[in-house]
Design a protein around this motif. Structure first.
Motif, PDB file in Angstrom:
ATOM      1  N   ARG A 180     -10.387  -0.115   1.074  1.00 18.82           N
ATOM      2  CA  ARG A 180      -9.249   0.586   0.469  1.00 18.82           C
ATOM      3  C   ARG A 180      -9.057   0.089  -0.956  1.00 18.82           C
ATOM      4  NH1 ARG A 180      -3.565   1.197   3.443  1.00 18.82           N
ATOM      5  NH2 ARG A 180      -4.602   3.163   4.029  1.00 18.82           N
ATOM      6  N   ASP A 214       0.830  -1.208   0.000  1.00 19.00           N
ATOM      7  CA  ASP A 214       0.000   0.000   0.000  1.00 19.00           C
ATOM      8  C   ASP A 214       0.866   1.260   0.000  1.00 19.00           C
ATOM      9  OD1 ASP A 214      -2.129  -1.696   0.104  1.00 19.00           O
ATOM     10  OD2 ASP A 214      -2.695  -1.248   2.176  1.00 19.00           O
ATOM     11  N   CYS A 253      -8.703  -3.833  -0.600  1.00 23.57           N
ATOM     12  CA  CYS A 253      -8.226  -4.280   0.705  1.00 23.57           C
ATOM     13  C   CYS A 253      -9.239  -3.940   1.795  1.00 23.57           C
ATOM     14  CB  CYS A 253      -6.880  -3.640   1.044  1.00 23.57           C
ATOM     15  SG  CYS A 253      -5.550  -4.055  -0.119  1.00 23.57           S
ATOM     16  N   ALA A 310      -6.292   0.261  -3.820  1.00 20.81           N
ATOM     17  CA  ALA A 310      -4.882   0.585  -4.033  1.00 20.81           C
ATOM     18  C   ALA A 310      -4.546   0.388  -5.507  1.00 20.81           C
ATOM     19  CB  ALA A 310      -3.996  -0.290  -3.158  1.00 20.81           C
ATOM     20  N   CYS A 364      -3.546   5.074  -2.745  1.00 20.47           N
ATOM     21  CA  CYS A 364      -4.610   4.425  -1.974  1.00 20.47           C
ATOM     22  C   CYS A 364      -5.783   5.375  -1.781  1.00 20.47           C
ATOM     23  CB  CYS A 364      -4.080   3.966  -0.616  1.00 20.47           C
ATOM     24  SG  CYS A 364      -2.842   2.660  -0.730  1.00 20.47           S
ATOM     25  N   SER A 404      -3.959  -4.022   6.816  1.00 23.43           N
ATOM     26  CA  SER A 404      -4.579  -4.044   5.498  1.00 23.43           C
ATOM     27  C   SER A 404      -4.585  -5.477   4.974  1.00 23.43           C
ATOM     28  CB  SER A 404      -3.823  -3.119   4.542  1.00 23.43           C
ATOM     29  OG  SER A 404      -4.379  -3.141   3.250  1.00 23.43           O
ATOM     30  N   ASP A 407      -9.259   5.464   0.438  1.00 24.14           N
ATOM     31  CA  ASP A 407      -9.938   4.816   1.559  1.00 24.14           C
ATOM     32  C   ASP A 407     -11.345   5.369   1.730  1.00 24.14           C
ATOM     33  OD1 ASP A 407      -7.498   3.615   1.913  1.00 24.14           O
ATOM     34  OD2 ASP A 407      -6.926   4.826   3.658  1.00 24.14           O
ATOM     35  N   SER A 443       1.679   2.406  -3.422  1.00 22.86           N
ATOM     36  CA  SER A 443       0.523   2.540  -4.301  1.00 22.86           C
ATOM     37  C   SER A 443      -0.219   3.829  -3.982  1.00 22.86           C
ATOM     38  CB  SER A 443      -0.430   1.344  -4.106  1.00 22.86           C
ATOM     39  OG  SER A 443       0.237   0.109  -4.269  1.00 22.86           O
TER      40      SER A 443
END
Length: 291
Positions: free
Chosen positions: A117, A20, A61, A119, A25, A69, A27, A23
């Motif tokens: 999440r 993560d 995730c 990602a 991300c 995660s 959320d 990446s």
């Protein structure tokens, strides 16, 4: 493939926080109530690349309140395969593409208080071979979305009948196995080396009066700033024996690349006792065709 005759292996995905961190991300808010999904998730992305070849990796995730995660499902798409795998298409730098990334089918329960999440990354080594040169992706958020196969609890059947299965084969462990998962990163050179060794030992199958053994190794090497340094190596040995006879096969293959081709070098051997009875060499070059 985390389950084997000799016991479970360390193949299930670990905490995703390391991936993560590399990446982009996105959320969602903490869930007020549990959320169940069952089926296929899709990420529809408005996205551009600055290179004539690009890959996008999307992971969904489960983000716990303590920050852990957990991987739920993932999907990969090479820009050249945006309309299917039958034929590669040219990729135009700077052009806005609308990509529909299919994630693996999944059934999952998100607990209340957890977050979803998404990602997004431009590589996913060693699950996906990298494109020839590093690319920068630009994601246009206004027209991008995540589609989830929502299922209410009442829609999910319960009360399954007792499972039927064959009686397990009686076995005796002759030689215990050994497993290794080792990740090495050299900060001086930016070289990452991931090694997997699976020695499943030797097992005697009582009903067949047969001994079997298997050993497999994997090695993945890459430099952070050079996708063309990617190298994957796989080797194996499978053996069988009963009383006065034995037979085994051995093999290995190495995959490397240039900016225009993939190359595979390998060989396969077969033995009757200690006598080599078969050997085949592999030397194959495959055009990248935009990959």
């Amino acid at each position: 493939m985390p389950w084997f005759a000799s016991g479970p292996g360390a193949e299930l995905p670990p905490d995703q926080r390391e991936d993560d961190a590399k990446s982009a991300c996105f959320d969602g808010p903490p869930l007020d109530a549990p959320l169940d999904i069952l089926g296929t998730c899709f990420a529809e992305l408005e996205i551009t690349t600055d290179r004539p070849a690009a890959l996008v990796a999307v992971r969904l995730c489960d983000l716990a309140p303590d920050g852990a995660s957990s991987l739920v499902t993932l999907g990969l798409l090479n820009f050249a395969q945006r309309e299917g795998r039958e034929r590669p298409l040219a990729v135009e730098p700077g052009r806005v593409y609308r990509l529909r990334v299919r994630l693996n089918d999944v059934g999952y329960h998100f607990s209340a208080g957890h977050r979803l999440r998404l990602a997004v990354s431009s590589s996913y080594w060693p699950m996906a071979w990298p494109v020839p040169e590093p690319s920068t992706l630009t994601l246009h958020l206004g027209d991008s979305l995540l589609s989830l196969p929502l299922r209410a609890a009442k829609d999910i059947p319960v009360g399954f009948e007792h499972a039927e299965c064959a009686r397990p084969t009686a076995t005796t462990l002759i030689r215990p196995g050994r497993r290794l998962r080792k990740l090495e990163f050299d900060r001086e050179t930016g070289r990452t080396h991931y090694r997997v060794e699976d020695d499943f030992g030797t097992t005697h199958l009582e009903e067949a009066d047969l001994e079997m053994e298997s050993v497999a190794t994997q090695s993945y090497v890459i430099l952070d700033d050079d996708p063309l340094s990617a190298e994957a190596h796989y080797s194996f040995r499978f053996g069988f024996a009963r009383h006065s006879w034995s037979a085994r096969t051995e093999g290995e293959v190495t995959m490397t690349c240039t900016d225009s081709d993939f190359r595979l070098l390998g060989r396969t051997l077969a033995f009757d006792r200690q006598d080599r009875i078969f050997e085949r060499e592999l030397d194959v070059t495959v055009p990248r065709d935009g990959f």
